[in-house]
Every structure is written in C-alpha cells, then in structure tokens.
Design an enzyme around this catalytic site. Structure first.
Site, PDB file in Angstrom:
ATOM      1  N   LYS A   1     -54.025  -7.430  15.957  1.00 34.83           N
ATOM      2  CA  LYS A   1     -54.011  -6.685  14.698  1.00 34.83           C
ATOM      3  C   LYS A   1     -52.705  -5.904  14.516  1.00 34.83           C
ATOM      4  O   LYS A   1     -51.907  -5.788  15.441  1.00 34.83           O
ATOM      5  CB  LYS A   1     -55.236  -5.775  14.615  1.00 34.83           C
TER       6      LYS A   1
HETATM    7  C1  LIG Z   1     -60.774  -8.489  14.054  1.00 36.86           C
HETATM    8  C2  LIG Z   1     -61.792  -8.316  12.971  1.00 36.86           C
HETATM    9  C3  LIG Z   1     -62.920  -7.510  13.133  1.00 36.86           C
HETATM   10  C4  LIG Z   1     -63.370  -6.983  14.462  1.00 36.86           C
HETATM   11  O1  LIG Z   1     -62.465  -6.189  15.086  1.00 36.86           O
HETATM   12  P1  LIG Z   1     -62.723  -5.767  16.624  1.00 36.86           P
HETATM   13  O2  LIG Z   1     -61.815  -4.599  16.790  1.00 36.86           O
HETATM   14  O3  LIG Z   1     -62.321  -6.958  17.445  1.00 36.86           O
HETATM   15  O4  LIG Z   1     -64.149  -5.424  16.757  1.00 36.86           O
HETATM   16  C5  LIG Z   1     -63.719  -7.258  12.040  1.00 36.86           C
HETATM   17  N1  LIG Z   1     -63.466  -7.804  10.845  1.00 36.86           N
HETATM   18  C6  LIG Z   1     -62.411  -8.624  10.649  1.00 36.86           C
HETATM   19  C7  LIG Z   1     -62.176  -9.185   9.287  1.00 36.86           C
HETATM   20  C8  LIG Z   1     -61.558  -8.933  11.723  1.00 36.86           C
HETATM   21  O5  LIG Z   1     -60.557  -9.784  11.552  1.00 36.86           O
END
Ligand SMILES: *Cc1c(COP(=O)(O)O)cnc(C)c1O
Length: 381
Positions: free
Chosen positions: A181
């Site tokens: 991210k």
């Molecule tokens: C990565 C992601 C999540 C979950 O994030 P985590 O931190 O891994 O729990 C939720 N929604 C979307 C759209 C994502 O891409």
C-alpha cells in the site's frame, strides 16, 4: 533482463533507522510511537480521531462493530473490491449485498436505491485504485435511507475529493498499511472517525475491550488496575511498525508525486496503442494512484490475457484488481449469483490489467513495459 516485480516497497535508510531506534528503546509494542503516528496521521488527514491498528481489515471490522451491526442486517458493498471489504460483514452474521460499479471502478450510487431494504444499515464505499468514489451521491443516497457510510480507504492515501483529503470528513474511514500500500508498515491500518463516541469504543475494542489507556499500565505513570468492558479483539499496532509508518507518512506527498509522474508517462507511452482504455476519472477527485489499472477490452478485439502472458514472459510482474466478489465460490454458492448478475463489474474485470506503479521505477522500465504491450496488442487475436 532483470525481473521487474509488480511491486517494490519504498523503504529508505530513515525507515531502517526508525525501526532500529525502537528495537533499542526497550518498548516494542503499542506505545509512544503508535500514539505519535495516530496524532500525525490525524493532523495530515484533517480528522479528529485516528486509531492505529494491525490491519485495514481490523479497521473495517471495528467500523461495523461501533455502529452495532447485528445478525440479519445488510451492508451494501461494491463487488469490485478485495475480500476484506465484504468478509467483515459476515463476521456479524450479517449479509453483504454486492453492488455493481461504474466505469470508474467505483460503486454505482444508483445501486443504493435499488438494493436497499429495511434491514440495510450501512454502505461500504471503496476508493478503488486510489480514485475517490462519488461520495456526494453516495452520501446523499445513504442519508435518504439512514445508512452509515464506511469508507474502505485502503488504496486512497493521500487522495483528494473536492480538494480535501479522503478521510477528513468521513464518518468512518479505514486505511491499510499492508506491504504493497501507499504507506506501509508491513502489516497495519488506521481507523479514522469524526465521531468521538465511536473513536472511544473502537479504541477499547481494539485492545480486548479493556478500559481506555490500558496500554500504559506497564509504564511508570501507568497503574495495574483495568476493567474489561466487553469482549474485544487484539488489533493494536506495534511501535516497531508505527515508527516505520511515521517515516512513511512524512514521505506521502513525495511518493504520490512520483506515482503521478509515472502515470503521466504511462499515458503518454500508451496513447497511440490501439485497444487500451483507462478507467473513467470522476470530476473533482484526485486519485492517490495506488494502482495503475488499464483496460484492454475484448470489445476492442484485444486479448488482455495474452498481454499478461507476454509481460510475464518478458519478466514483468502484473496483477488484476479485482476478481468481482460475486464470482468467487463462496458468494456464488451462498447468494446464488450467476455470471452476468453485476455486468459492469464483470466487463471491467475481463479487461483490467494492473501495471507496476512504484517510485523506484525508471522511465526505461515503463518504456520496456509499454513496448511489450504495444507488440502484443499489435498482433491480431
Ligand atoms: C488491502 C486491502 C484491504 C485490506 O487491508 P489489510 O491491511 O491487508 O487488512 C481492504 N480493502 C482493500 C480494497 C484492499 O486493497
């Protein structure tokens, strides 16, 4: 040629030093670094309350917990998203009602009026690929039906909507600090809210339902006494991760600018390649550009899967975001979705290709990627 991965995290010496500083400090888990990250994140976003958590999934879970979601309730969720956005609804014995999307890849606000029932409690607006969803229309429709809008902002740090940071005026927004991210702590997340009661409840639930500020019970100023207010969860972010996150937070504008420059270069390099389209951009929204999704549609006689295969053979990693949730076995079987049920999402899915997008990519890397795409789509299918 060297393998070009789909993603590479942007980790510098400052991040390394921050983690080492925590390792040497004697305090590894939730403490002063997590508190500082919360304050700095809240100030950056422009929201009163931020709660550091060990994932965005945890943030989504707590968002539904603080609105007291009950078994049998329904929550509207766009089908074009990651597993997390809908599975959290299932945690409560509630029903995720999957909705179609627009050519922006984001929730079609008209779906809210269409799919709402007396049991609907909330709508989860995902800012897909970093582009803000049509919040004005979503909020207006939600207000008509008395629904809470929960934003899945996993992709959208630091996107702007009408010039304001996503999360600044959100009832509940959930950010992800997962490895790929825009801000990473390896694993991690943040829940922001404008509602002080929800903030306090979420803080307690994130740490076993224990009365507030229990984390400092081992410090000099702390006290041994605490009270369990309700059964909670173990969702806190460690100081090791928070220290890394604080450095990443300071770099957000710089990293965003680098991704925007890369997207501009992709647009230039792909401009004259036949059969390539881009998801539509919403007026008034500035994408965080978490993902670079291009559309290579069967409707243009081009084969997306052939492009993925050619890029793979050329040593270039790609991905597809996302397989619509209603096409997965669990949702198909449990809710009897047939192919064609959410047609816009399905046709976007068949055309979607996510290209590498991270600041350490060079112009030559993009030329290499786009060269393979050009050669492949030039071949007749
Ligand atoms: C990565 C992601 C999540 C979950 O994030 P985590 O931190 O891994 O729990 C939720 N929604 C979307 C759209 C994502 O891409």
């Amino acid at each position: 040629m060297d393998y070009l991965p789909f993603h590479r995290p942007s980790i510098g010496e400052a991040e390394v030093e921050a983690v080492v500083r925590v390792l040497r400090s004697g305090w590894l888990t939730t403490g002063p670094e997590a508190k500082a990250l919360e304050e700095e994140f809240a100030a950056y976003i422009g929201t009163p309350h931020a709660l550091a958590l060990n994932s965005c999934t945890a943030a989504l879970h707590l968002a539904l917990a603080v609105i007291n979601l009950r078994p049998g309730d329904e929550v509207l969720v766009p089908t074009t998203t990651f597993a997390a956005s809908a599975e959290v609804v299932c945690y409560f014995g509630a029903t995720p009602v999957l909705c179609d999307v627009l050519p922006t890849l984001n929730l079609d606000p008209a779906e809210i009026d269409r799919r709402v029932t007396p049991r609907t409690r909330a709508v989860i607006a995902v800012h897909m690929a970093g582009q803000p969803a049509d919040l004005d229309s979503i909020r207006a429709a939600a207000a008509r039906h008395n629904l809470v809008v929960i934003e899945d902002a996993a992709h959208s740090l630091p996107a702007r909507y009408h010039g304001r940071m996503i999360g600044s005026d959100s009832a509940l927004a959930c950010f992800s600090f997962y490895a790929t991210k825009n801000l990473t702590t390896g694993e991690g997340g943040m829940l922001t809210t404008t509602n002080p009661a929800w903030a306090e409840r979420a803080r307690s639930l994130a740490l076993h339902g224990i009365s507030k500020n229990a984390w400092n019970r081992y410090t000099e100023s702390g006290h041994w006494y605490y009270e369990i207010l309700e059964p909670g969860y173990k969702y806190n972010l460690t100081d090791l991760q928070a220290a890394l996150g604080r450095v990443q937070l300071r770099r957000q504008e710089e990293l965003w600018a680098a991704r925007r420059r890369l997207v501009a270069l992709y647009r230039e390099l792909l401009a004259d390649v036949p059969g390539i389209r881009w998801p539509e951009q919403l007026a008034g929204a500035e994408s965080a550009w978490h993902l670079c999704v291009v559309l290579i549609g069967p409707e243009t006689g081009r084969d997306r899967d052939a492009v993925i295969a050619a890029l793979h053979r050329a040593g270039i990693g790609t991905s597809v975001h996302f397989i619509p949730l209603h096409l997965h076995p669990y949702y198909r079987q449990r809710f009897q979705y047939a192919p064609g049920a959410l047609p816009v999402a399905e046709s976007l899915y068949r055309a979607s290709l996510s290209l590498p997008l991270y600041p350490s990519l060079a112009a030559a890397d993009l030329e290499r990627i786009c060269g393979v795409i050009r050669d492949t789509v030039a071949a007749p299918v």
